[in-house]
Motif scaffolding. Structure first.
Motif: not given
Lengths: 375, 295
Positions: B224, B239, B266-267, B273-274, B220, B269-270
């Motif tokens: 990323x 991370x 994990x949240x 990304x957004x 990932x 990272x998302x």
């Protein structure tokens, strides 16, 4: 000659070749390690087929991975790599468990409600991944991996919460009995039923010692439905068009983004279904605290790839996987061979599946040479 | 306050090293046009071999090197399948994810009296200033080296061209197969080092959960970081910070269940990304086998 070439070009043939090669290499590894590969093979076969109980255990274990396999295969057709099947499965099992505990309706309503809630949770989780890909262009592999872990910890959150936790255990309480989808469940729990079953050796072996449930029937139906959806409907056509060439599909007026979301939603829904059927169909009808992934979604990747993304093929590759992993236990029990050889074998078979992509090419060459010689 | 910040930093660096090795492995392979989804399997095998050799020779450096070689060996399989046999790279990579853990545990049971974990290694890899694992610095060095090779040398140009347009590279006399083989094998070597850094520096033994998902996180991080060494390095660090935060916030210090805190990396990272990362652009030929005859 022509027929040989034709047979060689069938995907089924190369899969069989891959499986044989995989078993051969596994045998070589075993004999290097000082075990008898033939004894191992016969123990494996015995561990799968020698008792009706074993066969039905294999079917029971295979049901969820057949479904996750179908889910992954469906996503593959749209060109999406659904490594998030694991997370979608976990979310499905959480939803089914929570609803199954909280509600207690008559079975005719309870069973569909519990299963639908599992499907819905999986579908939502899949849809988010599809949406993030379609809207923001974020690679589905990253989001899926992240969502797998989010689901993982969410599962542990639910299991440890006082609301659902079963005291002094590592799981939630079981769902209400009205949500069970086991066959002949009533017979198992009444004296008359047990006595009746005991009269038949086969029946008692199967019904009393396994969690016989409807799951496999639904899995087979799903395989047929998804196959039909892919090849006989507009949605299936557009989904496959996007998977084969998204630019061409877009040019032809197919909504690529819409299809990505749709495909991920359906893929997630199938994982949720797999999870819900496990919760309703097998004891202890609850979710456990996770220390590592159960790999039901990840194994779906294997099932889908062995089946070369054919939904119908997933039934057989799922059973094959279930058989190997269940029969593998008897290797350890009977012969003391580390059961991890099974995981290795599965990997090697998959590796040969990748290699045997070359078989049709070789067949072509063979055909060419044949023609030349004929001249 | 200062000590807690330092400990946060230390945990961050500790978590980041194995990820960085794995991610650099991913970058070099994907830049040469070969998708390597098998990093997880290569890391696991590297972690096992590293710990075993470290245990039997009592020399952690030898173990570290052996871990890398073990990863390279697995990568060779991937290279044969995906380059020579033009196999589906996803399938062959996935195969390694099954073979890696399977073979590691199988061999572990044979060499360590039927246990699924190795004995503890007598000597761990040294720490710099007695606090920071030396692997952290090696990982940084590898990143800088990889950046230098990719963007400042003719080898790097070749690797990138092979990943973008192999046919064009071929007409200019670059041996596409050779470059891809070398890239994939070094990818496995780095992933193996990452696994070994887990079992020789972070903890001191191999267990079935030593490598649980780091390979996928590294994968990932590659995406990323938009397939660049520096980007992937940043992603791994980010991370690891989130992971370290989760560790330091956990343990009942604040009124949020630890399971929820554990979701944080994990949240986060998302969300990042957004917000910040646009469409990811993979190397053009990534995932496509190169066939000399085709145009």
């Amino acid at each position: 000659m022509q027929t040989t070439v034709k047979i060689l070009k069938r995907p089924f043939t190369s899969t069989v070749i891959a499986i044989l090669c995989g078993l051969l290499v596994a045998g070589i590894i075993l004999s290097i390690s000082g075990y008898d590969p033939f004894a191992a093979f016969s123990a494996l076969i015995k561990g799968i087929f020698s008792r009706p109980k074993y066969i039905f255990k294999v079917i029971e274990k295979s049901t969820p991975i057949i479904l996750t396999g179908i889910s992954v295969a469906f996503a593959f057709k749209t060109g999406l790599f659904n490594i998030g099947a694991e997370g979608q499965y976990i979310m499905g099992s959480i939803a089914a468990t929570v609803v199954g505990i909280k509600l207690n309706l008559p079975p005719v309503i309870q069973v569909p409600v519990v299963i639908l809630s599992g499907i819905l949770a999986g579908a939502i989780f899949g849809a988010i991944v599809g949406f993030l890909k379609a809207k923001f262009g974020i690679h589905e592999v990253i989001t899926s991996i992240m969502f797998n872990w989010i689901a993982f910890y969410f599962c542990n959150f639910i299991v440890t919460s006082s609301e659902f936790h079963k005291p002094s255990s590592a799981r939630t309480v079981s769902i209400n009995e009205s949500g069970f989808t086991m066959l002949l469940y009533k017979w198992k729990n009444t004296k008359e039923g047990i006595n009746c079953l005991k009269q038949n050796k086969w029946l008692s072996d199967i019904v009393l010692k396994t969690d016989l449930n409807y799951g496999i029937i639904i899995a087979v139906i799903m395989a047929i439905v998804i196959s039909f959806l892919l090849h006989r409907t507009t949605l299936g056509y557009t989904v496959r068009a996007v998977g084969l060439n998204s630019h061409a599909a877009e040019f032809a007026g197919i909504g690529v983004k819409r299809n990505i979301v749709a495909a991920m939603t359906i893929s997630g829904a199938i994982c949720g279904l797999a999870a819900a059927l496990t919760i309703t169909g097998t004891s202890p009808h609850a979710i456990y605290q996770l220390t590592m992934f159960e790999n039901i979604g990840f194994n779906g990747l294997f099932v889908a790839l062995i089946a070369r993304t054919s939904p119908i093929g997933c039934i057989f590759s799922g059973l094959f996987y279930g058989g190997l992993s269940y029969g593998g236990n008897s290797l350890q029990l009977d012969l003391g061979i580390p059961s991890e050889i099974i995981g290795t074998t599965i990997g090697i078979i998959l590796f040969f599946v990748a290699l045997t992509g070359v078989v049709p090419m070789l067949a072509d060459r063979l055909a060419k040479r044949g023609n030349k010689n004929a001249k | 306050m200062l000590s807690s910040i330092l400990s946060l930093l230390n945990t961050t660096l500790m978590y980041s090293a194995p990820l960085i090795f794995g991610a650099m492995g991913g970058v070099i392979s994907e830049r040469a046009g070969v998708v390597n989804i098998g990093i997880e399997g290569m890391m696991t095998f590297g972690a096992f071999v590293g710990a075993s050799i470290g245990y039997y020779t009592a020399n952690p450096w030898l173990g570290f090197l052996a871990g890398g070689l073990a990863g390279a060996l697995m990568a060779l399989l991937h290279a044969i399948a995906s380059i020579s046999f033009k196999a589906d790279q996803t399938i062959s990579g996935m195969a390694l994810n099954f073979i890696g853990p399977g073979l590691s545990l199988f061999l572990c049971r044979i060499f360590f009296s039927n246990q699924t974990m190795t004995d503890r290694v007598p000597n761990k890899l040294p720490k710099v200033f007695n606090v920071i694992d030396i692997t952290v610095f090696i990982a940084l060095a590898v990143t800088i080296l990889l950046w230098f090779i990719l963007y400042k040398t003719k080898w790097g140009l070749r690797i990138r061209s092979v990943g973008e347009h192999p046919a064009a590279a071929d007409t200019l006399g670059i041996n596409v197969y050779k470059i891809r083989y070398l890239s994939v094998i070094s990818s496995g070597f780095l992933a193996g080092l990452g696994g070994a850094s887990m079992t020789l520096a972070v903890v001191a033994q191999f267990t079935p959960t030593s490598i649980s998902g780091q390979g996928f996180i590294a994968l990932a991080a590659v995406i990323f970081g938009k397939w660049t060494p520096q980007g992937a390095y940043g992603a791994c660090l980010l991370f690891a910070i989130a992971q370290a935060l989760a560790v330091s916030l956990g343990g009942g210090k604040i009124a949020v269940p630890s399971e929820i805190i554990n979701m944080l990396p994990y949240v986060l990272t998302i969300i990042i990304l957004i917000l910040f990362v646009g469409k990811s652009m993979a190397p053009k030929a990534s995932g496509k086998p190169y066939d000399k005859g085709t145009r």
